[in-house]
Write a protein that holds these residues in place. Structure first.
Motif, PDB file in Angstrom:
ATOM      1  N   ARG A   1      75.805  14.630  33.525  1.00 52.34           N
ATOM      2  CA  ARG A   1      75.018  13.797  34.447  1.00 52.34           C
ATOM      3  C   ARG A   1      73.611  14.343  34.656  1.00 52.34           C
ATOM      4  O   ARG A   1      72.632  13.589  34.695  1.00 52.34           O
ATOM      5  N   LEU A   2      73.507  15.660  34.807  1.00 43.07           N
ATOM      6  CA  LEU A   2      72.180  16.250  35.036  1.00 43.07           C
ATOM      7  C   LEU A   2      71.295  16.050  33.803  1.00 43.07           C
ATOM      8  O   LEU A   2      70.103  15.764  33.924  1.00 43.07           O
ATOM      9  N   ALA A   3      71.890  16.194  32.617  1.00 43.43           N
ATOM     10  CA  ALA A   3      71.107  16.053  31.388  1.00 43.43           C
ATOM     11  C   ALA A   3      70.663  14.612  31.177  1.00 43.43           C
ATOM     12  O   ALA A   3      69.684  14.348  30.481  1.00 43.43           O
ATOM     13  N   ALA A   4      71.404  13.664  31.760  1.00 44.50           N
ATOM     14  CA  ALA A   4      71.057  12.247  31.601  1.00 44.50           C
ATOM     15  C   ALA A   4      70.147  11.751  32.726  1.00 44.50           C
ATOM     16  O   ALA A   4      69.783  10.577  32.754  1.00 44.50           O
ATOM     17  N   TYR A   5      69.765  12.647  33.641  1.00 40.39           N
ATOM     18  CA  TYR A   5      68.912  12.227  34.767  1.00 40.39           C
ATOM     19  C   TYR A   5      67.493  11.929  34.292  1.00 40.39           C
ATOM     20  O   TYR A   5      66.904  12.685  33.522  1.00 40.39           O
ATOM     21  N   ARG A   6      66.954  10.809  34.731  1.00 38.06           N
ATOM     22  CA  ARG A   6      65.568  10.440  34.467  1.00 38.06           C
ATOM     23  C   ARG A   6      64.938  10.003  35.773  1.00 38.06           C
ATOM     24  O   ARG A   6      65.636   9.575  36.696  1.00 38.06           O
ATOM     25  N   PHE A   7      63.616  10.074  35.831  1.00 36.60           N
ATOM     26  CA  PHE A   7      62.915   9.487  36.975  1.00 36.60           C
ATOM     27  C   PHE A   7      61.996   8.423  36.401  1.00 36.60           C
ATOM     28  O   PHE A   7      60.845   8.698  36.077  1.00 36.60           O
ATOM     29  N   ASP A   8      62.520   7.214  36.207  1.00 35.77           N
ATOM     30  CA  ASP A   8      61.697   6.184  35.579  1.00 35.77           C
ATOM     31  C   ASP A   8      61.583   4.919  36.425  1.00 35.77           C
ATOM     32  O   ASP A   8      61.233   3.859  35.930  1.00 35.77           O
ATOM     33  N   THR A   9      61.828   5.076  37.746  1.00 38.61           N
ATOM     34  CA  THR A   9      61.764   3.906  38.625  1.00 38.61           C
ATOM     35  C   THR A   9      60.366   3.288  38.672  1.00 38.61           C
ATOM     36  O   THR A   9      60.222   2.111  38.965  1.00 38.61           O
TER      37      THR A   9
ATOM     38  N   THR B   1      57.143   0.475  34.377  1.00 41.68           N
ATOM     39  CA  THR B   1      57.433  -0.952  34.231  1.00 41.68           C
ATOM     40  C   THR B   1      57.434  -1.367  32.759  1.00 41.68           C
ATOM     41  O   THR B   1      57.913  -2.438  32.423  1.00 41.68           O
ATOM     42  N   GLN B   2      56.865  -0.547  31.891  1.00 39.83           N
ATOM     43  CA  GLN B   2      56.712  -0.945  30.487  1.00 39.83           C
ATOM     44  C   GLN B   2      57.718  -0.267  29.563  1.00 39.83           C
ATOM     45  O   GLN B   2      57.571  -0.290  28.353  1.00 39.83           O
ATOM     46  N   LEU B   3      58.703   0.359  30.167  1.00 39.22           N
ATOM     47  CA  LEU B   3      59.652   1.121  29.361  1.00 39.22           C
ATOM     48  C   LEU B   3      60.537   0.168  28.562  1.00 39.22           C
ATOM     49  O   LEU B   3      61.251  -0.648  29.131  1.00 39.22           O
TER      50      LEU B   3
ATOM     51  N   LYS C   1      64.621   2.584  25.381  1.00 38.46           N
ATOM     52  CA  LYS C   1      64.336   3.914  25.918  1.00 38.46           C
ATOM     53  C   LYS C   1      65.108   4.186  27.202  1.00 38.46           C
ATOM     54  O   LYS C   1      65.139   5.316  27.680  1.00 38.46           O
ATOM     55  N   ARG C   2      65.706   3.157  27.747  1.00 41.65           N
ATOM     56  CA  ARG C   2      66.530   3.380  28.943  1.00 41.65           C
ATOM     57  C   ARG C   2      67.884   3.925  28.504  1.00 41.65           C
ATOM     58  O   ARG C   2      68.473   3.469  27.539  1.00 41.65           O
TER      59      ARG C   2
END
Ligand code: BES
Ligand code: MN
Ligand code: ZN
Length: 491
Positions: free
Chosen positions: A125-133, A136-138, A142-143
């Motif tokens: 879970r930690l390795a899959a954590y992203r901060f991409d909130t 908007t163009q992702l 890439k998600r």
């Protein structure tokens, strides 16, 4: 992300990760899968030059006769030196581009405890954590598509319980802390931060917010002085978790929450100033820990207190040379407005003792740049007035894998804070910057066993090598605090 623990059967759908040790040794479900593949495995391993050495790996896609979409064989070297959490984190990191929603790990048959298997889920879970909130163009590719982590293991019921009752909620708390540190200062300012803490109201966790009016009444002029240059109102947030016996004295966790530190009139240079959005990392650890404690129904009474302020230069801002009277009655000559964290903590520490008489207290703070000079970004600095508490923190550090190192407190350092104009000044000069900052805090501690953990290097990182650390905000401290409480105060 859903996490489930299943018995170690050979086959499953989704992307399946199989640890392979030196000389192609496999166990449990991984062994069964290798057996089912027969010659195909040895041939593929030979073609990939794979011997099971740590770091090696190869994949087989759409294996005939098996449910899995993809088998990932991961070299793990010596089984006696296997770290399951790092293994799961590394495997997850290398599989982040997968479009399959299910990721499964085979961890049966080689003596992994239920606790270890629960930790594997945390690593993933930690390795899959992203901060991409705020992106908007992702592109959707890439998600991260992983929705379910499955751990196949020897004691799935026990592992599930260990995850649900401890490691899962602690990981939720750490991720909550990471989000707080990563949020920009225009979104996470003191009032907005207090609002976010209120969203944590899980049953039994109470949240009380003190605004400037209440703090003025209480005489918290050290804390308030830091915020007077800001348009945004300072806040003191008190979280209360009562999971222990009715008359057990609580332990207190206290955090520095400077939502942005410009330095104030003692303005910081422009380069990298944006990193100072993370100057609330100590408070984020406290909030994350309080969330974890309440979510896992910890059998202890715990008070969490965070001082939330924004340090700005302004016509109304505090001026170098100002003398403020703290809630404790001690006066402080503010020679440097950039040494603000200790001013916030001075009142928070005093308030914690006056209001709650804790049996022990730990404060966390991104307090000094000097701790990064001393310890870099690996170990947090611990300052403690009690050898027993220091030992507890050392052990909690080991079990939580959040590294820390004790540094000294001594009267010779304390003297450096004497001021000709007030009871003390807020800076000690060039030498031993992290220690004099800790000495300053100690002046606001009576006889309560207390530790200060300087997390300036560990709560925020622009460069990372641990696969579990994926963003600027690391969430450092949530795990350490939880183990400290679980190991010493729950019964
Ligand atoms: N928030 C900073 C400490 C900091 C610096 C954290 C760099 C993370 C990275 C703190 O408020 C501060 O400015 N401390 C001063 C103290 C000095 C003025 C005595 C520092 O470390 O330079
Ligand atoms: Mn500062
Ligand atoms: Zn600061």
């Amino acid at each position: 992300m859903r996490v489930s623990f299943v018995s170690d059967r050979p086959d499953s759908g989704g992307v399946v990760v199989l640890p392979v040790f030196e000389r192609l040794e496999t166990f449990g479900g991984a062994r069964n899968t290798v057996d089912a593949l027969g010659d195909r495995f040895t041939q593929a391993a030979r073609a990939a030059n794979f011997t099971g050495r740590k770091g090696q790996g190869f994949d087989i896609y759409a294996p005939e006769g098996l449910q899995a979409a993809r088998l990932c064989f991961a070299g793990c070297g010596d089984p006696d030196r296997f770290d399951v959490e790092i293994f799961a984190a590394n495997a997850t990191k290398s599989l982040l581009e997968t479009r399959d929603p299910t990721l499964m790990f085979h961890l049966g048959g080689f003596g992994q405890s239920a606790d270890s298997c629960a930790r594997a889920a945390v690593g993933a879970r930690l390795a899959a954590y992203r901060f991409d909130t705020h992106k908007t163009q992702l592109e959707s590719e890439k998600r991260i598509a992983i929705k379910t982590i499955k751990i196949a293991c020897d004691e799935p019921g026990k592992a599930q319980a260990s995850y649900d009752n401890f490691h899962g909620p602690v990981c939720d708390g750490q991720i909550f802390a990471r989000d707080l540190v990563n949020e920009p200062p225009n979104i996470l300012f003191p009032k907005a931060y207090a609002e976010r803490i209120k969203t944590l109201s899980s049953p039994g966790l109470t949240v009380e917010v003190l605004g400037e009016e209440k703090m003025t009444y209480l005489g918290m002029n050290a804390l308030l002085g830091v915020g007077v240059g800001s348009e945004r109102e300072s806040q003191l947030v008190v979280m209360k978790w009562e999971g222990g016996k009715k008359d057990d004295r609580p332990v207190a966790l206290i955090g520095k929450g400077v939502t942005f530190d410009t330095g104030g009139i003692s303005l910081k240079p422009g380069a990298n100033m944006w990193d100072m959005k993370g100057d609330m990392g100590g408070s984020a650890a406290v909030v994350g820990a309080m969330h974890a404690l309440s979510a896992r129904k910890a059998k202890a009474n715990v008070i969490g207190i965070v001082g939330l302020v924004e340090n700005m230069p302004d016509g109304k801002a505090q001026i170098p040379g100002d003398i403020v009277t703290s809630m404790s009655g001690q006066t402080i000559e503010v020679q440097n407005t950039d040494a603000e964290g200790r001013l916030v903590l001075a009142d928070a520490l005093h308030y914690a003792q006056a209001e709650y008489e804790p049996q022990a207290m730990i404060n966390l703070a991104t307090l000094t740049g000097a701790i990064i000079i001393s310890l870099g970004h690996e170990y947090a600095g611990v300052f403690c007035n009690d050898d027993n508490l220091a030992k507890q923190i050392e052990l909690a550090s080991e079990t939580s894998t959040e590294k820390s190192w004790r540094l000294p407190l001594a009267p010779e350092y304390d003297k450096l804070l004497d001021s000709p104009n007030a009871d003390m000044k807020n800076i000690g000069g060039h030498a031993a910057g992290s220690i004099t900052a800790a000495q300053f805090l100690q002046r606001f501690v009576k006889d309560t066993p207390w530790a200060h953990i300087d997390v300036a290097g560990t709560a925020m990182k622009n460069k990372r090598h641990d696969p579990r650390e994926t963003t600027f905000g690391t969430g450092y401290g949530v795990r350490l605090l939880n183990h400290w409480i679980a190991d010493n105060y729950e019964r």
